[in-house]
Design a protein around this motif. Structure first.
Motif, PDB file in Angstrom:
ATOM      1  N   ASP A 153      -5.118  -2.783  -0.677  1.00  0.00           N
ATOM      2  CA  ASP A 153      -5.828  -4.056  -0.783  1.00  0.00           C
ATOM      3  C   ASP A 153      -6.810  -4.248   0.362  1.00  0.00           C
ATOM      4  OD1 ASP A 153      -4.512  -4.757  -3.106  1.00  0.00           O
ATOM      5  OD2 ASP A 153      -2.901  -5.803  -2.054  1.00  0.00           O
ATOM      6  N   SER A 154      -6.692  -3.411   1.379  1.00  0.00           N
ATOM      7  CA  SER A 154      -7.571  -3.522   2.543  1.00  0.00           C
ATOM      8  C   SER A 154      -8.037  -2.135   2.946  1.00  0.00           C
ATOM      9  CB  SER A 154      -6.836  -4.179   3.721  1.00  0.00           C
ATOM     10  OG  SER A 154      -7.584  -4.044   4.923  1.00  0.00           O
ATOM     11  N   ALA A 155      -9.299  -2.048   3.351  1.00  0.00           N
ATOM     12  CA  ALA A 155      -9.818  -0.770   3.838  1.00  0.00           C
ATOM     13  C   ALA A 155      -9.203  -0.384   5.171  1.00  0.00           C
ATOM     14  CB  ALA A 155     -11.339  -0.850   3.979  1.00  0.00           C
ATOM     15  N   ALA A 207       0.824  -1.210   0.000  1.00  0.00           N
ATOM     16  CA  ALA A 207       0.000   0.000   0.000  1.00  0.00           C
ATOM     17  C   ALA A 207       0.857   1.259   0.000  1.00  0.00           C
ATOM     18  CB  ALA A 207      -0.920   0.010   1.213  1.00  0.00           C
ATOM     19  N   VAL A 208       0.466   2.222  -0.844  1.00  0.00           N
ATOM     20  CA  VAL A 208       1.042   3.569  -0.829  1.00  0.00           C
ATOM     21  C   VAL A 208      -0.058   4.486  -0.288  1.00  0.00           C
ATOM     22  CG1 VAL A 208       1.997   5.449  -2.191  1.00  0.00           C
ATOM     23  CG2 VAL A 208       2.534   3.070  -2.782  1.00  0.00           C
ATOM     24  N   TYR A 227      -6.106   2.813   8.990  1.00  0.00           N
ATOM     25  CA  TYR A 227      -6.176   2.538  10.414  1.00  0.00           C
ATOM     26  C   TYR A 227      -4.897   1.884  10.945  1.00  0.00           C
ATOM     27  CZ  TYR A 227     -11.250   3.064   9.728  1.00  0.00           C
ATOM     28  OH  TYR A 227     -12.509   3.536   9.414  1.00  0.00           O
ATOM     29  N   ARG A 228      -4.180   1.203  10.088  1.00  0.00           N
ATOM     30  CA  ARG A 228      -2.996   0.464  10.521  1.00  0.00           C
ATOM     31  C   ARG A 228      -1.715   1.157  10.034  1.00  0.00           C
ATOM     32  NH1 ARG A 228      -6.828  -0.971  12.978  1.00  0.00           N
ATOM     33  NH2 ARG A 228      -7.680  -3.097  13.084  1.00  0.00           N
ATOM     34  N   THR A 229      -1.405   1.056   8.754  1.00  0.00           N
ATOM     35  CA  THR A 229      -0.194   1.693   8.234  1.00  0.00           C
ATOM     36  C   THR A 229      -0.269   3.209   8.388  1.00  0.00           C
ATOM     37  OG1 THR A 229       0.010  -0.099   6.630  1.00  0.00           O
ATOM     38  CG2 THR A 229       1.316   1.872   6.239  1.00  0.00           C
ATOM     39  N   GLY A 230      -1.445   3.761   8.148  1.00  0.00           N
ATOM     40  CA  GLY A 230      -1.596   5.203   8.281  1.00  0.00           C
ATOM     41  C   GLY A 230      -1.350   5.672   9.705  1.00  0.00           C
ATOM     42  N   THR A 237       7.579   1.500   5.027  1.00  0.00           N
ATOM     43  CA  THR A 237       6.789   1.546   6.251  1.00  0.00           C
ATOM     44  C   THR A 237       7.717   1.797   7.440  1.00  0.00           C
ATOM     45  OG1 THR A 237       5.206  -0.036   5.341  1.00  0.00           O
ATOM     46  CG2 THR A 237       5.192   0.278   7.730  1.00  0.00           C
ATOM     47  N   PRO A 238       7.406   2.756   8.286  1.00  0.00           N
ATOM     48  CA  PRO A 238       8.265   3.007   9.446  1.00  0.00           C
ATOM     49  C   PRO A 238       8.131   1.897  10.489  1.00  0.00           C
ATOM     50  CG  PRO A 238       6.320   4.390   9.538  1.00  0.00           C
ATOM     51  CD  PRO A 238       6.278   3.689   8.209  1.00  0.00           C
TER      52      PRO A 238
END
Length: 643
Positions: A325-327, A316-317, A331-334, A397-398
């Motif tokens: 690929d996931s909504a 995901a970017v 909530y997670r990577t962001g 991803t950090p």
């Protein structure tokens, strides 16, 4: 003939307003739309709304278009025109009877998870419903602006914040913090997992911790009854109204109560590239508030954010939603990305993510990727911008930091200067007025403007503040100072305007425009004469009534003419909305009909010739006097002959 001072067409999509709110201008030029909601037990899934309009003088047309969730069942004073309803121009208080389709799936951009289900529900006994919205346009004739004011009411038991309405039996709990009123409605049908007082305490704590601007005067929460198939666990709707499932606890990482409260503090509009920040910010901010409040420990804080490194989100970017690929990516990577931006700012003692959010809230326009990165740089420096760019524009991803690293970065907060305007922050003084207002009024040259700003340093280090008043080309006034950790101050900035233009007052993230215009022209509304029948050569007292319908002071000299020739003048200086009557003595020189005029108004005066009086001997008429004179002449002639 009627003189039309102005004819303007305004089109607006209805915006939210708290229950009972009045229009800001207070001029009486408001369309007041009152939506009164009631339960319809025989029609589960919907509620009834009676939508009535109080119309100001000068309104020439009104058109409303209900959205797709509304069905108009009756109309009074409106005629149907396609999908719209048009006012008939005669009915003083037109109204629409509407059925509101309440049961609907997720509606809005803010939700705490991605479950499918209802976002609003109406049962026979209670309902959590959106206050109906309608696209509204209108035209009017006259000076000034005509605005729209929304009021929401409940017919029967219930409560509303103006955007979400709860209908049914309930208890209401209130609290206040940081100049914000908090309301929690607990329906009789709900079984809360937390004491209402504990929920309000958590919200009050969040209100004080979040120094990011965009603090609404009031926030409205409903503890939603469970077991009806809700989609999200909570929903912020309309900017300041929220419902949360009543079984949600405060001691879960990123609890729903605080999560949804954070959404009420996000006043910016994202683009596709920055949409991720909406949920990411709410997740991270609620986690940090819960950690600092002691409701969760660092392991729960760490592990929740570390979920952003899961392989399922690896491709995901963040700035490219098409790659998600996931909504759950925001909530997670962001959330992990927002957290690391904050961590980097704190490690460098440059600021925090709260500063980033504050800049975004203050930005006038859609928040693009470039605007977001600029906000990061403004809170820190170029290195922070580069890191944020990498984490949001690539798949990089950090990582999550350790407890020891957390203690070093978060133990001492950097300076955090928060500024806010009190209820009557702006004072205007001048020849015609001395008033305090919540928003800067339109001013004229020669008036003095004073702004009052509450300043607080909620960080852990001393910090500098500055309040600036910028003109078109330069800063015209500034107030600066330093506050120690935990200190606060009230700062005033005063400036007397000598020229027109648009000036900008900047206080932290807050900016307001101050408009300075030439004085308005006074308007003559009536001309009258003390007497309309006079004798030529006499004076008549003429009264000239002058008003100022503008939103700024008016002054000027108005000529008074007699049959087109100037014979005097009235000079006035009036504050907005004021009127006065001035008198002028006018000499009417000749007999006949004369017109006295001033400012387009006039009065007619009739003058008569003066009355002439004959000269004679008292007790004798004209014929008697002539006879006496003739007799005297004959007598004198006879006497002359005798000599």
């Amino acid at each position: 003939m009627r003189v039309l001072l102005a004819a303007l067409l305004v089109t607006a999509t209805l915006a939210g307003a708290p229950l009972g709110a009045t229009a800001a201008n207070g001029s009486g030029n408001e369309i007041v739309r009152t939506a009164t909601l009631s339960l319809t037990p025989d029609q589960p899934g919907s509620v009834h709304a009676e939508v009535s309009y109080d119309l100001p003088d000068g309104l020439r047309s009104l058109s409303v278009t209900p959205d797709s969730t509304l069905t108009v069942v009756d109309a009074e004073g409106f005629r149907k025109d396609g999908n719209s309803y048009v006012w008939d121009g005669r009915t003083e208080s037109p109204s629409l009877s509407v059925r509101v389709q309440v049961n609907r799936t997720y509606d809005g951009r803010h939700a705490t998870d991605t479950r499918q289900g209802y976002s609003f529900v109406a049962t026979p006994d209670w309902a959590i419903a959106p206050v109906p919205t309608m696209r509204t346009s209108w035209t009017w004739v006259g000076s000034g602006q005509v605005t729209l004011d929304r009021v929401a009411e409940i017919d029967g038991e219930g409560a509303t914040g103006g955007e979400i309405a709860y209908l049914g039996p309930h208890e209401t709990y209130t609290a206040s913090a940081a100049n914000q009123d908090l309301t929690l409605v607990v329906p009789e049908a709900a079984t809360p997992a937390e004491r209402p007082e504990a929920v309000l305490a958590a919200l009050a704590d969040a209100s004080m911790r979040l120094q990011v601007g965009a603090r609404d005067p009031s926030v409205f929460f409903v503890a939603a009854p469970t077991g009806v198939g809700w989609g999200p666990a909570g929903l912020e709707y309309g900017g300041s109204d929220v419902w949360v499932e009543a079984d949600q606890r405060l001691d879960t990482p990123g609890d729903t109560w605080v999560h949804e409260y954070v959404h009420t503090r996000q006043a910016y509009e994202p683009t596709a590239a920055t949409q991720w920040t909406i949920e990411a910010t709410a997740v991270y901010a609620s986690l940090l508030v819960d950690l600092e409040a002691g409701r969760i420990g660092f392991p729960a804080f760490h592990d929740t954010l570390a979920e952003g490194t899961n392989e399922r989100y690896a491709g995901a970017v963040l700035s490219e939603p098409s790659t998600w690929d996931s909504a759950l990516v925001p909530y997670r990577t962001g959330a992990l990305t927002a957290a690391n931006i904050d961590y980097g700012l704190r490690v460098g003692d440059r600021g925090s993510y709260a500063d980033v959010l504050g800049y975004l809230n203050a930005y006038d326009g859609n928040v693009t990727q470039s605007v977001f990165l600029d906000a990061v740089a403004a809170a820190g420096d170029r290195s922070d911008r580069v890191a944020a760019e990498r984490w949001t524009e690539t798949t990089a991803t950090p990582e999550m930091w350790s407890l020891a690293e957390h203690d070093r970065a978060f133990e001492t907060l950097p300076a955090r200067i928060a500024m806010s305007f009190p209820a009557t922050a702006f004072r205007v003084t001048g020849p015609t007025r001395n008033v305090s207002t919540a928003t800067p009024p339109t001013m004229v040259a020669g008036e003095t403007f004073t702004a009052t700003v509450d300043v607080a340093n909620t960080g852990g280090e001393p910090g500098n503040y500055s309040v600036l008043l910028d003109g078109p080309n330069e800063t015209v006034e500034r107030a600066t100072g330093t506050l120690g950790a935990g200190e606060n101050a009230t700062v005033t900035l005063t400036h007397t305007f000598t020229e027109t233009g648009t000036f900008t007052l900047t206080a932290g993230y807050r900016t307001v425009d101050v408009t300075v215009l030439p004085p308005a022209d006074p308007v003559v509304s009536n001309v009258s004469a003390a007497a309309t029948n006079v004798t030529a050569g006499d004076n008549v007292t003429v009264a000239v009534t002058v008003s100022n319908p503008a939103n700024r002071p008016a002054n000027g000299s108005i000529p008074v003419t007699l049959d087109g020739t100037e014979v005097g003048a009235v000079t006035v200086a009036l504050p907005p909305g004021a009127s006065t009557t001035e008198s002028v003595e006018v000499t009417v020189p000749t007999a006949g009909r004369h017109t006295v005029s001033a400012g387009g108004q006039s009065v007619t005066v009739e003058a008569m010739e003066p009355r002439r009086t004959a000269i004679g001997t008292p007790g004798f008429g004209v014929a008697t006097a002539l006879s006496a004179l003739l007799a005297l002449a004959l007598s004198l002639a006879a006497a002359g002959r005798r000599r």
